[in-house]
Design a protein around this motif. Structure first.
Motif, PDB file in Angstrom:
ATOM      1  N   TYR A 101     -21.935  13.807 -20.131  1.00 10.24           N
ATOM      2  CA  TYR A 101     -20.856  12.820 -20.243  1.00 10.24           C
ATOM      3  C   TYR A 101     -21.304  11.430 -19.805  1.00 10.24           C
ATOM      4  N   LEU A 122     -12.987  15.234 -18.684  1.00  6.87           N
ATOM      5  CA  LEU A 122     -14.109  14.678 -19.443  1.00  6.87           C
ATOM      6  C   LEU A 122     -14.114  15.200 -20.876  1.00  6.87           C
ATOM      7  N   SER A 125     -12.296   8.927 -18.533  1.00  8.41           N
ATOM      8  CA  SER A 125     -13.333   8.600 -17.564  1.00  8.41           C
ATOM      9  C   SER A 125     -12.852   9.107 -16.203  1.00  8.41           C
ATOM     10  N   VAL A 126     -13.783   9.521 -15.366  1.00  9.20           N
ATOM     11  CA  VAL A 126     -13.412  10.104 -14.075  1.00  9.20           C
ATOM     12  C   VAL A 126     -14.218   9.452 -12.966  1.00  9.20           C
ATOM     13  N   ARG A 127     -13.519   9.061 -11.927  1.00 15.53           N
ATOM     14  CA  ARG A 127     -14.167   8.653 -10.679  1.00 15.53           C
ATOM     15  C   ARG A 127     -13.853   9.741  -9.654  1.00 15.53           C
ATOM     16  N   PHE A 180     -22.474  17.765 -15.231  1.00 13.52           N
ATOM     17  CA  PHE A 180     -21.727  16.956 -16.196  1.00 13.52           C
ATOM     18  C   PHE A 180     -22.577  15.827 -16.798  1.00 13.52           C
ATOM     19  N   GLN A 202     -23.673  15.830 -10.900  1.00 10.22           N
ATOM     20  CA  GLN A 202     -24.281  15.001 -11.947  1.00 10.22           C
ATOM     21  C   GLN A 202     -25.024  15.855 -12.968  1.00 10.22           C
ATOM     22  N   LEU A 257     -12.470  18.113 -13.479  1.00  6.10           N
ATOM     23  CA  LEU A 257     -13.445  17.179 -14.028  1.00  6.10           C
ATOM     24  C   LEU A 257     -13.837  17.596 -15.442  1.00  6.10           C
ATOM     25  N   LYS A 307     -19.335   8.315 -18.117  1.00  2.83           N
ATOM     26  CA  LYS A 307     -17.909   8.660 -18.056  1.00  2.83           C
ATOM     27  C   LYS A 307     -17.536   9.217 -16.678  1.00  2.83           C
ATOM     28  N   LEU A 308     -18.534   9.710 -15.927  1.00  2.00           N
ATOM     29  CA  LEU A 308     -18.300  10.248 -14.596  1.00  2.00           C
ATOM     30  C   LEU A 308     -18.990   9.380 -13.556  1.00  2.00           C
ATOM     31  N   LYS A 355      -8.929   5.991 -16.921  1.00  2.00           N
ATOM     32  CA  LYS A 355      -9.765   6.484 -15.816  1.00  2.00           C
ATOM     33  C   LYS A 355      -8.895   7.183 -14.782  1.00  2.00           C
TER      34      LYS A 355
END
Length: 344
Positions: free
Chosen positions: A53, A27, A32-34, A50, A47, A23, A56-57, A8
């Motif tokens: 995904y 992805l 995984s991305v925060r 992406f 949102q 991003l 994952k986001l 992440k």
């Protein structure tokens, strides 16, 4: 530190121009991305962009990056950090309007990683070539490497205050923020379990993924391209005078991913630039992509331009294996996007 091949990644300023492409690339490669954003009001566009995904986001709100502890929760459980949030414009009155968000934001997120980011192995700060080059004073051809630092902009801002140039206000903010990151590492060397990479791009051009509802909402770099190639808003002198160097936004995003994945990148400053440019090169490329656009200066020979400052990109090419996009590709992709939006 070991490379971060999976896991992440925290991306600050996730709704920004460069961050949006980062991003996408993270992805696409299974991370995984925060992402942190100033307000969750910005979340729907991201949102939707992406949505394939799924979980994952993750998006979290950090209203003020300059506040101590602002990232305390966001850094928990991530394996790497890309700090991209920093102001870029040329409209500040006092230098502190640029310097404080850049400097305090960098210190804030680094302190949060030190406090709560026990899993973090690599921290990337998005710096700039303006932390490498001086804002003026070059009188003969010069090639700058990552060993060079901008030493004058911060001094000019300190001495001149509101009377400092807009360029120095921005350049000082990037220089001081990057300095802060390296100073933090040196100060906390025995305490931290991560290393730092500074990525130093030049002017960033190329198509966008972030939310731009109308042409008047283009960011500084995109608005500059639009004015030059679509509006024809530059004089012959402005079209043919060297304006610095440039790099495609997608190459900057790719450099982030490769810097996470390349163990030897740890502890490095890495210049990212495709080439120096004059605006006429962009006007010519855009006109070739769409002959309805302005042609600019007839018969202009870009090969005859003498560029005083160039940047050595050996490290980015050898260490990260980057191959840079060129003006014709980037210009074509940008004007195609402008036209699809109905902006000309």
């Amino acid at each position: 530190m070991p490379a971060v091949q999976t896991g992440k990644v925290l991306v600050s300023g996730a709704n920004g121009y460069i961050a949006s492409w980062l991003l996408q690339k993270l992805l696409d490669q299974g991370y995984s991305v925060r992402g942190t954003i100033r307000s969750l009001k910005s979340a729907p566009h991201i949102q939707q962009r992406f949505q394939k995904y799924g979980d994952k986001l993750e998006l979290v709100e950090v209203p003020d990056i300059t506040q101590g502890g602002a990232f305390d929760e966001a850094v928990k459980g991530v394996d790497a950090v890309a700090h991209t949030a920093s102001p870029f414009h040329l409209h500040a009155n006092h230098p502190r309007e640029m310097i404080e968000p850049a400097l305090l934001g960098t210190n804030s997120i680094l302190n949060s990683v030190l406090k709560n980011g026990q899993q973090v192995k690599r921290f990337i700060i998005l710096s700039s070539v303006v932390a490498i080059a001086e804002s003026s004073g070059y009188t003969k051809p010069t090639v700058l490497t990552e060993e060079s630092w901008n030493t004058k902009s911060a001094i000019n801002c300190e001495e001149l205050g509101v009377n400092a140039s807009a360029i120095d206000k921005y350049w000082a903010s990037k220089t001081l923020a990057e300095r802060a990151a390296w100073d933090f590492v040196a100060k906390h060397k025995s305490e931290i379990g991560f290393d730092v990479v500074a990525l130093n791009p030049s002017f960033v051009h190329g198509p966008f993924l972030h939310d731009v509802p109308s042409v008047d909402k283009l960011n500084t770099s995109l608005a500059g391209v639009f004015n030059a190639v679509v509006k024809g808003g530059l004089s012959e002198k402005d079209l043919t005078t060297p304006k610095g160097s440039w790099v495609d936004v997608r190459d900057v995003a790719e450099a982030h991913v490769r810097s996470f994945q390349t163990e030897a990148a740890g502890g490095e400053r890495i210049t990212l630039t495709s080439s120096p440019f004059v605006w006429q090169q962009w006007v010519t490329a855009a006109h070739q992509a769409d002959p309805t656009l302005p042609a600019g200066v007839a018969g202009f020979d870009a090969s005859a331009v003498k560029f005083l400052v160039r940047f050595d990109t050996t490290k980015s090419q050898k260490l990260l294996g980057l191959q840079y996009k060129q003006i014709p590709e980037s210009a074509k992709d940008m004007v195609t996007q402008f036209k699809e939006r109905g902006w000309y």
